[in-house]
Write an enzyme that holds these catalytic residues in place. Structure first.
Site, PDB file in Angstrom:
ATOM      1  N   HIS A  50       0.836  -1.196   0.000  1.00 55.10           N
ATOM      2  CA  HIS A  50       0.000   0.000   0.000  1.00 55.10           C
ATOM      3  C   HIS A  50       0.876   1.253   0.000  1.00 55.10           C
ATOM      4  O   HIS A  50       1.564   1.523   0.981  1.00 55.10           O
ATOM      5  CB  HIS A  50      -0.874  -0.046   1.256  1.00 55.10           C
ATOM      6  N   GLU A  93       1.284  -0.675  -5.155  1.00 54.24           N
ATOM      7  CA  GLU A  93       0.197   0.249  -5.446  1.00 54.24           C
ATOM      8  C   GLU A  93       0.698   1.626  -5.869  1.00 54.24           C
ATOM      9  O   GLU A  93       1.656   2.152  -5.294  1.00 54.24           O
ATOM     10  CB  GLU A  93      -0.680   0.419  -4.197  1.00 54.24           C
ATOM     11  N   ASP A 146      -1.110   5.433  -6.410  1.00 55.65           N
ATOM     12  CA  ASP A 146      -2.216   6.378  -6.500  1.00 55.65           C
ATOM     13  C   ASP A 146      -1.766   7.451  -7.483  1.00 55.65           C
ATOM     14  O   ASP A 146      -0.620   7.897  -7.424  1.00 55.65           O
ATOM     15  CB  ASP A 146      -2.475   7.041  -5.142  1.00 55.65           C
ATOM     16  N   HIS A 172      -0.901  10.330  -3.181  1.00 59.51           N
ATOM     17  CA  HIS A 172      -2.171   9.839  -2.647  1.00 59.51           C
ATOM     18  C   HIS A 172      -3.291  10.874  -2.694  1.00 59.51           C
ATOM     19  O   HIS A 172      -4.440  10.555  -2.943  1.00 59.51           O
ATOM     20  CB  HIS A 172      -2.010   9.343  -1.205  1.00 59.51           C
TER      21      HIS A 172
HETATM   22 CA    CA Z   1      -4.945   3.933  -2.917  1.00 62.21          CA
END
Ligand code: CA
Length: 338
Positions: free
Chosen positions: A31, A58, A60, A73
């Site tokens: 994450h 991940e 973003d 993010h």
């Molecule tokens: Ca996310």
């Protein structure tokens, strides 16, 4: 043994009937990278997660003023960079600094840091990497994909990407189609078919549908779920409502990303863990379930140990993977119980 055969048979049946992909072993998704150890979304955090053995990393993604997708993010820069020091006059009326107001060249002048809260400027996770130390930057999506593919080559591993399109409606209101730009970059780096090691995730239901139905993206899609409105019945959700939601989602996505609290509710007085039927109903509709976010330094009240938390989700709740800030520790527990 019978139970294992039964579960396998169900998995095969689901795979055959819906032509959708379910992992045999739950996957570990880093994450924002190994963000429990290094500032989130820096290339260093991604490299560490790759080295720790995470199966997916991940990203973003938000856009700059000149339409470059960057890995960040929030739509704001001020909680994870020194933007307020470098460009003090560039805040909006609400006091925040928006990535979309800065060109990529300007973003490149910023230093990334461990996350601090927007008001007090205190670290959100006090035991993590010290804020405003060492040297980190905000990468572009392309730079991050190159890092992952480069590490895949040099290590001989196959680590996938797990890309979230952030706030598409907000980007639209600023005149930008973030989704098209992100999908084009993924395509440019070879992520375009359902068999490719890539997931695309989004909270916006309308946009996730559009990705499949209008933009004809073939990558595996994940419908992220925030606070939901399903009715509660006793210690569970209303199964009829759940089934309706899952049926709708399965028409355009392969999986869901729910909050941890929608999968595990807590414990009864006698210590028995209370699971909701979300995973079961999602599986009945051929959807995989990847909840967020397993954090060793932010344990829910129903557990005192991170190891126990991981076991609860991976073994008891039977999720198909999970987002975590601590991929090494989740892998350790998962591998002991597989
Ligand atoms: Ca996310």
């Amino acid at each position: 043994m019978n139970a294992i055969i039964k579960r396998l048979a169900v998995t095969v049946l689901i795979a055959m009937s819906s032509n959708q992909v379910r992992a045999e072993v739950p996957i570990v998704i880093a994450h924002r990278g190994a963000s429990g150890y290094l500032p989130e979304h820096t290339l260093a955090a991604k490299a560490l997660a790759h080295g720790m053995g995470a199966e997916y990393l991940e990203q973003d993604v938000v856009l700059t003023r000149d339409d470059h997708p960057i890995v960040l993010h929030d739509i704001h820069l001020d909680t994870v960079t020194n933007v307020a020091d470098v460009f003090p006059e560039r805040r909006r009326e609400d006091g925040r600094y928006y990535a979309i107001d800065f060109t990529l060249d300007e973003v490149r002048r910023l230093r990334a840091t461990e996350r601090v809260d927007s008001k007090q400027r205190k670290p959100v996770f006090p035991n993590r990497f010290p804020p405003h130390t060492s040297h980190f930057t905000v990468p572009t999506l392309g730079e991050e994909l190159e890092l992952i593919q480069g590490l895949n080559k040099s290590t001989g591993r196959d680590v996938g990407v797990y890309t979230e399109i952030k706030q598409p409606a907000w980007h639209q209101s600023e005149g930008k189609d973030i989704t098209k730009i992100v999908l084009a970059v993924l395509d440019q780096y070879g992520y375009r078919e359902s068999k490719d090691l890539a997931y695309v995730q989004c909270f916006d239901v309308k946009e996730t549908k559009r990705i499949r139905q209008e933009l004809h993206c073939q990558l595996r899609l994940v419908q992220l779920l925030g606070a939901n409105n399903w009715k509660r019945v006793g210690t569970d959700f209303d199964r009829g409502e759940l089934a309706k939601s899952m049926r709708e989602i399965s028409a355009y996505a392969q999986g869901i990303g729910p909050r941890m609290s929608d999968v595990v509710w807590g414990r009864q007085a006698d210590g028995q863990v209370i699971l909701t039927s979300l995973v079961e109903v999602a599986h009945q509709h051929g959807l995989f379930v990847h909840p967020y976010t397993l954090r060793a330094d932010d344990l829910p009240e129903y557990t005192n140990s991170f190891e126990e938390l991981v076991k609860l989700f991976f073994v008891d709740a039977k999720v198909d993977g999970a987002f975590t800030d601590f991929p090494d520790r989740v892998l350790h527990v998962r591998n002991r119980h597989r």
